[in-house]
Design a protein around this motif. Structure first.
Motif, PDB file in Angstrom:
ATOM      1  N   LYS A   1      20.966   5.201 -13.389  1.00 54.21           N
ATOM      2  CA  LYS A   1      21.553   5.986 -12.297  1.00 54.21           C
ATOM      3  C   LYS A   1      22.962   6.451 -12.679  1.00 54.21           C
ATOM      4  O   LYS A   1      23.349   7.580 -12.396  1.00 54.21           O
ATOM      5  CB  LYS A   1      21.611   5.152 -11.015  1.00 54.21           C
ATOM      6  CG  LYS A   1      20.302   5.164 -10.241  1.00 54.21           C
ATOM      7  CD  LYS A   1      20.084   3.926  -9.392  1.00 54.21           C
ATOM      8  CE  LYS A   1      21.141   3.624  -8.394  1.00 54.21           C
ATOM      9  NZ  LYS A   1      20.796   2.432  -7.564  1.00 54.21           N
TER      10      LYS A   1
ATOM     11  N   GLN B   1      16.716   8.498 -10.684  1.00 55.65           N
ATOM     12  CA  GLN B   1      17.145   8.263  -9.308  1.00 55.65           C
ATOM     13  C   GLN B   1      16.293   7.125  -8.820  1.00 55.65           C
ATOM     14  O   GLN B   1      15.063   7.190  -8.903  1.00 55.65           O
ATOM     15  CB  GLN B   1      16.830   9.477  -8.452  1.00 55.65           C
ATOM     16  CG  GLN B   1      17.877  10.536  -8.451  1.00 55.65           C
ATOM     17  CD  GLN B   1      17.831  11.315  -7.157  1.00 55.65           C
ATOM     18  OE1 GLN B   1      16.760  11.549  -6.615  1.00 55.65           O
ATOM     19  NE2 GLN B   1      18.981  11.720  -6.665  1.00 55.65           N
TER      20      GLN B   1
ATOM     21  N   PRO C   1      16.232   7.115  -2.536  1.00 52.78           N
ATOM     22  CA  PRO C   1      17.512   7.496  -3.129  1.00 52.78           C
ATOM     23  C   PRO C   1      18.445   8.006  -2.033  1.00 52.78           C
ATOM     24  O   PRO C   1      18.107   8.952  -1.326  1.00 52.78           O
ATOM     25  CB  PRO C   1      17.146   8.620  -4.106  1.00 52.78           C
ATOM     26  CG  PRO C   1      15.682   8.840  -3.968  1.00 52.78           C
ATOM     27  CD  PRO C   1      15.156   8.061  -2.829  1.00 52.78           C
TER      28      PRO C   1
END
Ligand code: SF4
Length: 348
Positions: free
Chosen positions: A249, A255, A290
């Motif tokens: 990330k 993600q 996310p």
């Protein structure tokens, strides 16, 4: 950041490694593989935090047999980790292992390797050539640097597999020393077309191990090298998976789950931001979507950072402003900071 190195994708169960596939986060169980129930429980726990591929140690025949039962209880592909005895690899394949890891430092008799390769080929099961600096084959030239010796050991085994018309290959070259590891991967990355499993071996307990692993893994990823990662920690493997995703990330390579932005706090803060951020971090572990969440201590950077987040809180004395995608959506009392923020995160 360099573009990703081209590699020839392989398939381990339903997971693709290499090519354009997302960089896979994997881990290894710490249970006794012979105890299928405990091993399944640990793997299910890892699946819940996003682990995509699991490796189990296969120290004996009973552990190899247990793979059959373990497979029935889990959803992600399983890789059998084999050292010393090639017959364990044959048994693991028989039991349904989706991948094998062989250490050329302790299985390199061409006849034995050939038997494993033939069985893997019949089942379309890839083999990782997993070189460790701590267990290099005796045959490699001791005049070379450790990184060069690791590369040589891998190339030797690769040539053997290729001579058997086998190309479902993945390679790792791990050392405890970070520069050695980086040097070895950089070298081999230019010499072979196969996907690379990257990591720093025996990195240590979480506080130091995460840093060590992150320095090594991130440097390689930034250079475009690496198709799957394993963060090795002296801790529950859940910590390895969480750290793996945080690395990806941070480099915008994957993600997964929430990103928490929180200020370090300072003398300007009028609430206990460390405590609030820790509580938010704990709550966010339960969420897989996310989402960018900001927890800020005052009006200096608070509203700015909170505005950039999907959901943010900028705290002041006894009160805080909640933001959603840059829009102020309310003012909350200190006792409701956590619950109000998490309520908005859930609704998002
Ligand atoms: S946002 Fe405010 S409290 Fe947080 S570190 Fe910056 S100045 Fe300090």
């Amino acid at each position: 950041m360099n573009s990703r190195r081209n590699s020839k994708p392989i398939q381990i169960g339903r997971v693709t490694i290499g090519g354009d596939a997302p960089i896979v986060v994997q881990s290894m169980t710490k249970t006794d593989t012979r105890d299928a129930a405990s091993t399944i429980r640990q793997i299910k726990d890892l699946e819940d935090c996003g682990c995509e591929l699991i490796r189990v140690a296969v120290p004996d025949g009973q552990a190899a047999q247990a793979i059959r039962d373990i497979k029935r209880g889990i959803s992600i592909p399983i890789v059998a980790d084999i050292h010393f005895d090639y017959r364990l690899a044959l048994m693991a394949l028989e039991a349904g292992a989706d991948g094998l890891r062989l250490n050329p430092g302790n299985i390199n008799d061409p006849k034995k390797v050939k038997a494993v390769v033939q069985a893997a080929k019949e089942r379309n099961v890839p083999i990782r050539i997993g070189v460790n600096a701590g267990s290099l084959p005796r045959e490699v030239n001791p005049q070379l640097t450790i990184a060069q010796q690791m590369v040589e050991a891998a190339l030797e085994q690769i040539r053997l597999l290729e001579s058997l018309d086998f190309d479902l290959i993945k390679v790792s070259l791990k050392a405890f020393d970070v520069p050695t590891t980086i040097e070895a991967y950089r070298d081999i990355a230019e010499k072979i077309p196969y996907p690379l499993h990257i990591g720093i071996t025996e990195a240590g307990p979480p506080r130091t191990g995460v840093i060590r692993s992150t320095v090594g893994i991130s440097t390689l990823l930034y250079l475009g090298i690496g198709d799957t990662i394993r963060v090795s920690l002296t801790a529950h493997p859940r910590e390895e998976v969480i750290a793996g995703y945080e690395i990806l990330k941070s480099l915008n390579l994957r993600q997964y789950g929430p990103v928490l932005v929180s200020c370090p706090s300072c003398g300007r803060a009028e609430v206990d931001i460390v405590k609030l951020a820790e509580a938010v971090e704990k709550e966010l572990l339960k969420i897989t979507k996310p989402i960018k969440v900001a927890v800020m201590g005052c009006v200096v950077n608070g509203p700015g950072e909170a505005r950039d987040a999907d959901i943010g809180i900028a705290c002041g004395k006894g009160k805080a402003v909640l933001f959603k995608k840059g829009e102020k959506i309310g003012v909350v009392e200190e006792k409701d900071f956590l619950s109000s923020l998490m309520g908005e995160v859930e609704r998002f």
